[in-house]
Every structure is written in structure tokens, then in C-alpha cells.
Design a protein around this motif. Structure first.
Motif, short mmCIF file in Angstrom:
data_model
loop_
_atom_site.label_atom_id
_atom_site.label_comp_id
_atom_site.label_asym_id
_atom_site.label_seq_id
_atom_site.Cartn_x
_atom_site.Cartn_y
_atom_site.Cartn_z
N GLU A 42 66.89 -8.98 40.98
CA GLU A 42 67.76 -7.81 40.78
C GLU A 42 66.97 -6.54 41.07
O GLU A 42 65.83 -6.38 40.61
N GLY A 43 67.55 -5.65 41.83
CA GLY A 43 66.93 -4.36 42.14
C GLY A 43 65.94 -4.39 43.29
O GLY A 43 65.42 -3.35 43.69
N LEU A 44 65.67 -5.58 43.83
CA LEU A 44 64.73 -5.70 44.94
C LEU A 44 65.48 -5.78 46.27
O LEU A 44 66.64 -6.17 46.32
N THR A 45 64.78 -5.45 47.35
CA THR A 45 65.33 -5.65 48.69
C THR A 45 65.00 -7.08 49.13
O THR A 45 64.12 -7.74 48.53
N ALA A 46 65.63 -7.53 50.18
CA ALA A 46 65.33 -8.86 50.71
C ALA A 46 63.86 -8.94 51.13
O ALA A 46 63.18 -9.94 50.88
N ASP A 47 63.35 -7.89 51.76
CA ASP A 47 61.94 -7.90 52.17
C ASP A 47 61.00 -8.00 50.98
O ASP A 47 59.98 -8.70 51.04
N GLU A 48 61.32 -7.32 49.88
CA GLU A 48 60.49 -7.41 48.68
C GLU A 48 60.52 -8.81 48.09
O GLU A 48 59.49 -9.33 47.65
N CYS A 49 61.69 -9.43 48.08
CA CYS A 49 61.81 -10.80 47.56
C CYS A 49 61.00 -11.76 48.42
O CYS A 49 60.28 -12.63 47.91
N ARG A 50 61.11 -11.60 49.74
CA ARG A 50 60.39 -12.46 50.68
C ARG A 50 58.88 -12.31 50.49
O ARG A 50 58.15 -13.29 50.51
N ALA A 51 58.40 -11.08 50.25
CA ALA A 51 56.97 -10.84 50.07
C ALA A 51 56.46 -11.39 48.73
O ALA A 51 55.36 -11.95 48.67
N ARG A 52 57.26 -11.28 47.68
CA ARG A 52 56.83 -11.71 46.35
C ARG A 52 56.95 -13.22 46.14
O ARG A 52 56.16 -13.82 45.42
N HIS A 53 57.99 -13.80 46.71
CA HIS A 53 58.27 -15.23 46.51
C HIS A 53 58.65 -15.87 47.85
O HIS A 53 59.80 -16.29 48.03
N PRO A 54 57.72 -15.97 48.79
CA PRO A 54 58.09 -16.44 50.14
C PRO A 54 58.74 -17.82 50.17
O PRO A 54 59.73 -18.02 50.87
N ARG A 55 58.18 -18.78 49.42
CA ARG A 55 58.76 -20.14 49.45
C ARG A 55 60.13 -20.17 48.78
O ARG A 55 61.07 -20.78 49.30
N LEU A 56 60.27 -19.51 47.62
CA LEU A 56 61.55 -19.49 46.93
C LEU A 56 62.62 -18.78 47.75
O LEU A 56 63.76 -19.22 47.83
N PHE A 57 62.23 -17.67 48.38
CA PHE A 57 63.20 -16.92 49.19
C PHE A 57 63.63 -17.74 50.40
O PHE A 57 64.82 -17.79 50.73
N ALA A 58 62.69 -18.41 51.04
CA ALA A 58 63.02 -19.25 52.20
C ALA A 58 63.95 -20.39 51.79
O ALA A 58 64.92 -20.70 52.49
N ARG A 59 63.66 -21.02 50.65
CA ARG A 59 64.51 -22.12 50.17
C ARG A 59 65.91 -21.61 49.84
O ARG A 59 66.91 -22.24 50.20
N TRP A 60 65.99 -20.45 49.18
CA TRP A 60 67.30 -19.89 48.82
C TRP A 60 68.10 -19.50 50.05
O TRP A 60 69.28 -19.82 50.15
N THR A 61 67.48 -18.83 51.02
CA THR A 61 68.23 -18.42 52.20
C THR A 61 68.63 -19.62 53.06
O THR A 61 69.65 -19.58 53.74
N ALA A 62 67.85 -20.71 53.01
CA ALA A 62 68.19 -21.92 53.78
C ALA A 62 69.36 -22.67 53.16
O ALA A 62 70.17 -23.26 53.88
N ASP A 63 69.47 -22.66 51.83
CA ASP A 63 70.54 -23.40 51.15
C ASP A 63 70.95 -22.69 49.86
O ASP A 63 70.65 -23.16 48.76
N PRO A 64 71.64 -21.53 49.97
CA PRO A 64 72.01 -20.77 48.77
C PRO A 64 73.07 -21.46 47.91
O PRO A 64 73.29 -21.06 46.78
N LEU A 65 73.72 -22.48 48.45
CA LEU A 65 74.69 -23.22 47.64
C LEU A 65 73.99 -24.01 46.54
O LEU A 65 74.46 -24.05 45.40
N ARG A 66 72.85 -24.61 46.86
CA ARG A 66 72.14 -25.45 45.89
C ARG A 66 71.02 -24.72 45.17
O ARG A 66 70.65 -25.09 44.07
N HIS A 67 70.43 -23.73 45.82
CA HIS A 67 69.26 -23.06 45.24
C HIS A 67 69.65 -21.66 44.78
O HIS A 67 70.47 -20.99 45.40
N ALA A 68 69.00 -21.21 43.72
CA ALA A 68 69.29 -19.91 43.13
C ALA A 68 68.04 -19.04 43.15
O ALA A 68 66.92 -19.55 43.16
#
Length: 185
Positions: A86-112
Motif C-alpha cells: 500500500e502506498g508504493l509504486t510498482a517500481d518500488e515493490c519490484r525493488a523491495r520484493h523482486p521475487r514476490l512481485f514477479a510471482r504476483w504479476t505472473a499469477d495475481p489470481l493465486r498469489h497476493a
């Protein structure tokens, strides 16, 4: 039931391209001026009932587009919960949590997002709320003032179509809701 779906006007965090989710951010000062067309269109559609997300940006939009109407608030119409993003940009999320962000963007239905909800949970929450409305108000017109995520879940007949709907801030969409064909999957 005819659904009139109104996305809130541009919010302060939305203008900054930050995930707002459940964060109670207000409308950007310029947003109220841009809602006049939505107000006129909504008035012409004459909704029997008006429901809104309980978050500030939707409440402010409801005041602008449905003045003098009894607007019922519901937390079930909230945007996707982005948790710690919450309150972060996509780039900030990608920089802070690269694996989690990649997993979420690849399958947002199953991953949060961390501490948030998946698109599947959002879809189930919103579509169950609308299914109850359809049973309560068959053949009526119901307006929902809500967020981009909930509107996309209602416009997409299949979860895979979530990102295909164009739902800019301050937009209005009309859908004929048939409960049998629109059950949450």
C-alpha cells in the motif's frame, strides 16, 4: 438487475501511480470538477439503489455524482488489499520484493501482495456481494461507486479477462447482471 458501475475520481495516491488499495486516500482536488458528466449520466439512469465502497475516495465521489441520494456504504466494495505494498509504486515493490512481485504479476489470481489479497479473493468478495444484491433487487437498477479492481471483476466474465477492461478514474459502465451466468468462479 442492471448494474451501473462508477469508478471513483482520480485520487491523490492514484495521481502518483501508487497502490492505494485499502488506504483511505482522498480524491485529488481536480477530480471533483471532472465528475460532472458522470453525475449527469447517473441521473439519467435513475438507479433504484446506490452503494459505495466505504473508503474516502468513493464516498467523495458519491457526494459528487449522487447528491441527495441515500448511499449505502460497504467494505465489500473496497479495492484489492495490497498489504505491505500500500502506498508504493510498482517500481518500488519490484525493488523491495523482486521475487514476490514477479510471482504476483505472473499469477495475481493465486498469489497476493505480502499481507494482502489475491485477485481470486477480490473477485469472490465482490461478485458474492453483487449476487446478493441481484437476489434482493431483481429487475432493478443498482449503482455501485467503487474502485477499478472491483469493476474489472464484474466486467470480466472469466478471471483471465481481468486486465482487459479499460476502467479509468471517473468512468461509468452499465452491465446487465444475470446471476446464473455471473456466479463467482
Amino acid at each position: 438487475m442492471r448494474l451501473v458501475l462508477v469508478r471513483h475520481g482520480e485520487s491523490v495516491l492514484g495521481r502518483q501511480r501508487r497502490y492505494a488499495g485499502h488506504t483511505d486516500t482522498p480524491l485529488h482536488p481536480s477530480a471533483r470538477r471532472s465528475l460532472g458528466d458522470v453525475r449527469r449520466r447517473l441521473a439519467r439512469l435513475k438507479p433504484d439503489r446506490v452503494f459505495s465502497s466505504d473508503l474516502l475516495r468513493c464516498r467523495e465521489t458519491a457526494e459528487a455524482v449522487a447528491p441527495d441520494r441515500d448511499v449505502r456504504l460497504s467494505s465489500r466494495l473496497r479495492e484489492l488489499d495490497f498489504g505491505r505494498w500500500e502506498g508504493l509504486t510498482a517500481d518500488e515493490c519490484r525493488a523491495r520484493h523482486p521475487r514476490l512481485f514477479a510471482r504476483w504479476t505472473a499469477d495475481p489470481l493465486r498469489h497476493a501482495p505480502p499481507g494482502g489479497e489475491s485477485l481470486r479473493r477480490l473477485r469472490t468478495r465482490v461478485r458474492a456481494f453483487v449476487a446478493r444484491l441481484a437476489r434482493r433487487f431483481p429487475g432493478r437498477t443498482v449503482a455501485l461507486i467503487t474502485h477499478g479492481g472491483p469493476i474489472r471483476t464484474l466486467l470480466a466474465s472469466r478471471p483471465e479477462e481481468f486486465w482487459t477492461s479499460n476502467v479509468p478514474p471517473g468512468s461509468l459502465h452499465v452491465v446487465e447482471w444475470k446471476e446464473v451466468s455471473r456466479r463467482p468462479s
